[in-house]
Scaffold this motif. Structure first.
Motif, PDB file in Angstrom:
ATOM      1  N   ALA A  41      -3.093 -42.066 -64.463  1.00 35.60           N
ATOM      2  CA  ALA A  41      -3.104 -43.518 -64.606  1.00 35.60           C
ATOM      3  C   ALA A  41      -4.513 -44.071 -64.572  1.00 35.60           C
ATOM      4  O   ALA A  41      -4.797 -45.099 -65.183  1.00 35.60           O
ATOM      5  N   MET A  42      -5.409 -43.372 -63.894  1.00 29.12           N
ATOM      6  CA  MET A  42      -6.790 -43.834 -63.816  1.00 29.12           C
ATOM      7  C   MET A  42      -7.595 -43.416 -65.049  1.00 29.12           C
ATOM      8  O   MET A  42      -8.445 -44.166 -65.530  1.00 29.12           O
ATOM      9  N   VAL A  43      -7.321 -42.239 -65.604  1.00 28.05           N
ATOM     10  CA  VAL A  43      -8.143 -41.674 -66.674  1.00 28.05           C
ATOM     11  C   VAL A  43      -7.589 -41.967 -68.068  1.00 28.05           C
ATOM     12  O   VAL A  43      -8.358 -42.095 -69.027  1.00 28.05           O
ATOM     13  N   LEU A  44      -6.294 -42.103 -68.206  1.00 25.28           N
ATOM     14  CA  LEU A  44      -5.667 -42.189 -69.510  1.00 25.28           C
ATOM     15  C   LEU A  44      -6.081 -43.396 -70.359  1.00 25.28           C
ATOM     16  O   LEU A  44      -6.269 -43.241 -71.568  1.00 25.28           O
ATOM     17  N   PRO A  45      -6.234 -44.607 -69.815  1.00 23.42           N
ATOM     18  CA  PRO A  45      -6.632 -45.719 -70.685  1.00 23.42           C
ATOM     19  C   PRO A  45      -7.960 -45.483 -71.400  1.00 23.42           C
ATOM     20  O   PRO A  45      -8.084 -45.767 -72.601  1.00 23.42           O
ATOM     21  N   ALA A  46      -8.948 -44.950 -70.718  1.00 20.70           N
ATOM     22  CA  ALA A  46     -10.233 -44.681 -71.373  1.00 20.70           C
ATOM     23  C   ALA A  46     -10.095 -43.573 -72.416  1.00 20.70           C
ATOM     24  O   ALA A  46     -10.710 -43.648 -73.488  1.00 20.70           O
ATOM     25  N   ALA A  47      -9.293 -42.571 -72.138  1.00 17.58           N
ATOM     26  CA  ALA A  47      -9.091 -41.493 -73.102  1.00 17.58           C
ATOM     27  C   ALA A  47      -8.375 -41.994 -74.354  1.00 17.58           C
ATOM     28  O   ALA A  47      -8.724 -41.609 -75.471  1.00 17.58           O
ATOM     29  N   ILE A  48      -7.404 -42.859 -74.179  1.00 19.21           N
ATOM     30  CA  ILE A  48      -6.692 -43.426 -75.322  1.00 19.21           C
ATOM     31  C   ILE A  48      -7.637 -44.267 -76.164  1.00 19.21           C
ATOM     32  O   ILE A  48      -7.626 -44.194 -77.400  1.00 19.21           O
ATOM     33  N   MET A  49      -8.470 -45.071 -75.533  1.00 17.09           N
ATOM     34  CA  MET A  49      -9.425 -45.884 -76.289  1.00 17.09           C
ATOM     35  C   MET A  49     -10.420 -45.007 -77.039  1.00 17.09           C
ATOM     36  O   MET A  49     -10.783 -45.309 -78.183  1.00 17.09           O
ATOM     37  N   ALA A  50     -10.863 -43.914 -76.438  1.00 13.94           N
ATOM     38  CA  ALA A  50     -11.789 -43.006 -77.123  1.00 13.94           C
ATOM     39  C   ALA A  50     -11.137 -42.391 -78.355  1.00 13.94           C
ATOM     40  O   ALA A  50     -11.765 -42.305 -79.418  1.00 13.94           O
ATOM     41  N   VAL A  51      -9.890 -41.986 -78.233  1.00  6.47           N
ATOM     42  CA  VAL A  51      -9.182 -41.420 -79.378  1.00  6.47           C
ATOM     43  C   VAL A  51      -9.019 -42.473 -80.472  1.00  6.47           C
ATOM     44  O   VAL A  51      -9.202 -42.185 -81.665  1.00  6.47           O
TER      45      VAL A  51
END
Length: 106
Positions: A41-51
């Motif tokens: 929950a902490m890491v996924l939003p930034a990873a989704i935006m990068a993708v």
């Protein structure tokens, strides 16, 4: 395709959709999250935006200089406006407007 086959397909789709929607509520009934889910929950939003950024910019490499300028200006305006106002909707709409305007002007 007859009517019974169509109704069966609709009913099966409804059951699967309902099950997938209800599954998180059944799993996390007590309200506690595991450490793995907390980390996700902490890491996924930034990873989704990068993708999404990589996917959105992947075709820019083979484009001409006008698309490059419009893309850089659009991305720059999104980053600057978001750093200034902290409003995602405003940043995305303004960046899209800058990008589209520069595509038509250049």
């Amino acid at each position: 395709m007859n009517n019974s086959y169509a109704l069966l397909a609709i009913a099966l789709s409804a059951i699967v959709t309902y099950g997938l929607r209800a599954l998180p509520f059944a799993i996390f009934r007590d309200g506690k999250m595991s450490p793995v889910l907390s980390r996700l929950a902490m890491v996924l939003p930034a990873a989704i935006m990068a993708v999404l950024v990589v996917y959105g910019l992947k075709d820019t490499i083979s484009s001409d200089w006008t698309v490059w300028i419009a893309t850089i200006a659009g991305c720059g305006s999104v980053m600057a406006l978001h750093a200034w106002k902290h409003n995602t909707i405003l940043s995305v709409f303004a960046g899209t407007a800058v990008y589209i305007a520069l595509l038509y002007l250049l």
